[in-house]
Design a protein around this motif. Structure first.
Motif, short mmCIF file in Angstrom:
data_model
loop_
_atom_site.label_atom_id
_atom_site.label_comp_id
_atom_site.label_asym_id
_atom_site.label_seq_id
_atom_site.Cartn_x
_atom_site.Cartn_y
_atom_site.Cartn_z
N TRP A 180 3.62 -3.78 -3.41
CA TRP A 180 2.82 -2.86 -2.59
C TRP A 180 2.15 -3.61 -1.45
O TRP A 180 1.92 -3.03 -0.37
CB TRP A 180 1.75 -2.17 -3.44
N ARG A 181 1.82 -4.88 -1.66
CA ARG A 181 1.12 -5.64 -0.63
C ARG A 181 1.95 -5.74 0.65
O ARG A 181 1.41 -5.72 1.76
CB ARG A 181 0.76 -7.03 -1.15
N TYR A 182 3.27 -5.85 0.50
CA TYR A 182 4.12 -5.97 1.67
C TYR A 182 4.14 -4.67 2.46
O TYR A 182 3.94 -4.66 3.68
CB TYR A 182 5.54 -6.37 1.28
N THR A 183 4.40 -3.55 1.80
CA THR A 183 4.48 -2.29 2.52
C THR A 183 3.13 -1.84 3.05
O THR A 183 3.06 -1.01 3.96
CB THR A 183 5.07 -1.19 1.63
N TYR A 184 2.06 -2.39 2.49
CA TYR A 184 0.71 -2.05 2.95
C TYR A 184 0.31 -2.86 4.16
O TYR A 184 -0.34 -2.32 5.08
CB TYR A 184 -0.29 -2.28 1.81
N SER A 185 0.69 -4.14 4.22
CA SER A 185 0.09 -5.01 5.23
C SER A 185 1.08 -5.76 6.11
O SER A 185 0.65 -6.50 7.01
CB SER A 185 -0.84 -6.03 4.56
N ALA A 186 2.37 -5.60 5.92
CA ALA A 186 3.33 -6.27 6.80
C ALA A 186 3.49 -5.47 8.10
O ALA A 186 3.59 -4.25 8.08
CB ALA A 186 4.68 -6.41 6.10
N THR A 187 3.54 -6.16 9.20
CA THR A 187 3.67 -5.49 10.49
C THR A 187 4.92 -4.64 10.56
O THR A 187 4.90 -3.50 11.05
CB THR A 187 3.69 -6.54 11.63
N ASP A 188 6.05 -5.18 10.09
CA ASP A 188 7.31 -4.45 10.18
C ASP A 188 7.31 -3.19 9.32
O ASP A 188 8.13 -2.28 9.56
CB ASP A 188 8.48 -5.35 9.78
N ALA A 189 6.41 -3.09 8.34
CA ALA A 189 6.36 -1.93 7.47
C ALA A 189 5.24 -0.96 7.83
O ALA A 189 5.16 0.12 7.25
CB ALA A 189 6.18 -2.36 6.01
N ARG A 190 4.37 -1.33 8.79
CA ARG A 190 3.22 -0.49 9.08
C ARG A 190 3.03 -0.13 10.55
O ARG A 190 2.12 0.65 10.87
CB ARG A 190 1.93 -1.18 8.59
N PHE A 191 3.85 -0.66 11.46
CA PHE A 191 3.54 -0.41 12.86
C PHE A 191 3.77 1.05 13.27
O PHE A 191 3.34 1.48 14.33
CB PHE A 191 4.29 -1.37 13.80
N ASP A 192 4.40 1.84 12.39
CA ASP A 192 4.52 3.27 12.71
C ASP A 192 3.17 3.96 12.70
O ASP A 192 3.00 5.00 13.35
CB ASP A 192 5.49 3.96 11.75
#
Length: 355
Positions: A191-203
């Motif tokens: 969950w940490r990746y999809t919460y805080s990675a730029t590629d997963a959150r810039f939308d």
């Protein structure tokens, strides 16, 4: 997450929305994270930042026919860097002097200095940063996004009209959703990746950018005078129900994939209505002076609230008094930063760059 508006251009309700976002994060971190969606406060910050920057770039494009990358990055440096690095250095000194405990590692602190906090925390956790500054992960996402967004905006607006640019942004939002789904279901990332990675959150920023170019409530004249209150209230109700659904439905895979997309969709009409109808009772409080003031100082408030709660905890253990005292500490510190640093920096920028 900064107030990037110019003195001669004010958008109603935005400072109040900043205040709401900051308080969601504060209250969650003060101990009510199980009932208050602090992460949604960050999502609001992302959406607001995307909308405001796009609106300002659009105004510059319409006024001059181009975008000054130099001025764009100078404005962000003047507004972001002074409070960000002052807070980081001050809290670092508190740690090394023994005032607050720490487990700092040099590479973790460097990641904060150079806007890599989010990816470092994904790999190593958040325990090695300057104490109480884990929130810098969200600033890293913003800086990554704005490193490329002005070029994307200029290239798109030279080629297409605003509606087509909005379609491009929407396509990118869908692409990020598909990417998150693949990461969660095929790669089983945390969950940490999809919460805080730029590629997963810039939308979360791009949804705000869509509002900046599609039916912008302050820039599209054909929409300024259209009023259908019954339909507007129906849309408002639907957006609130959609948001509530994203909070109630607790399935982990839903929360780490579709949730951010649905929240971005829900924020589109909420922002439009709050900006277009600040006089409505449901939005009027966003423009009260105390609420607006909290929005004005919200950036430093966001940066320092963790340390404020840390110091409050040393004096009071009861949750509610501790939260109130932490709020006072954070507000005082952010007010000092605003008057002693941020306002003088704005004057310096205008003097040096003839703005």
């Amino acid at each position: 997450m900064r107030n990037t508006q110019r003195n001669d251009f004010y958008i109603p309700s935005l400072d109040g929305i900043r205040a709401v976002a900051a308080m969601l994060v504060f209250v969650a971190h003060a101990g009510w994270h199980y009932i208050v969606p602090g992460g949604f406060g960050v999502t609001i910050f992302f959406f607001l930042s995307g909308y405001l920057i796009t609106t300002l770039l659009r105004r510059e494009w319409e006024r001059t026919g181009t975008i000054s990358f130099r001025n764009f990055y100078l404005r962000r440096a003047y507004r972001i860097f002074p409070p960000l690095y002052i807070v980081l250095v001050l809290f670092f000194l508190l740690a090394v002097s023994g005032v607050v405990p720490h487990q700092m590692r040099p590479e973790a602190v460097l990641s904060q200095i150079f806007f890599w906090t989010n990816y470092y925390s994904i790999e190593h956790g958040g325990g090695y940063f300057v104490p109480t500054t884990g929130v810098y992960w969200s600033l890293a996402i913003e800086e990554h996004f704005y490193f490329v967004f002005p070029l994307l905006f200029l290239g798109a607006t030279r080629r297409w009209n605003y509606h087509d640019v909005a379609r491009l942004f929407l396509f990118l939002c869908i692409a990020v959703l598909v990417w998150r789904i693949w990461l969660v279901f095929a790669q089983e990332v945390s969950w940490r990746y999809t919460y805080s990675a730029t590629d997963a959150r810039f939308d979360s920023l791009l949804f705000g950018c869509i509002l900046g170019v599609w039916r912008n409530p302050v820039s599209d004249p054909e929409w300024k005078n259209r009023a259908n209150n019954k339909l507007a209230y129906l849309i408002l109700s639907g957006a609130l129900v959609l948001l509530l659904t994203t909070f109630i439905f607790r399935d982990d895979r839903f929360r780490e994939t579709v949730r951010y997309t649905l929240q971005g969709i829900a924020l589109l009409p909420l922002f439009w209505l709050a900006i277009r109808h600040p006089d409505w009772l449901v939005f009027r409080w966003l423009n009260w002076r105390p609420v607006r003031y909290l929005g004005v100082v919200s950036f430093t408030f966001y940066l320092c609230h963790g340390m404020a709660l840390e110091f409050a905890d040393r004096l009071i253990k009861e949750q509610v008094p501790r939260a109130l005292l932490g709020f006072v500490f954070a507000l005082l510190f952010s007010s000092l930063m605003y008057y002693l640093v941020e306002k003088p920096i704005v004057k310096l920028r205008k003097r040096l760059h003839k703005e």
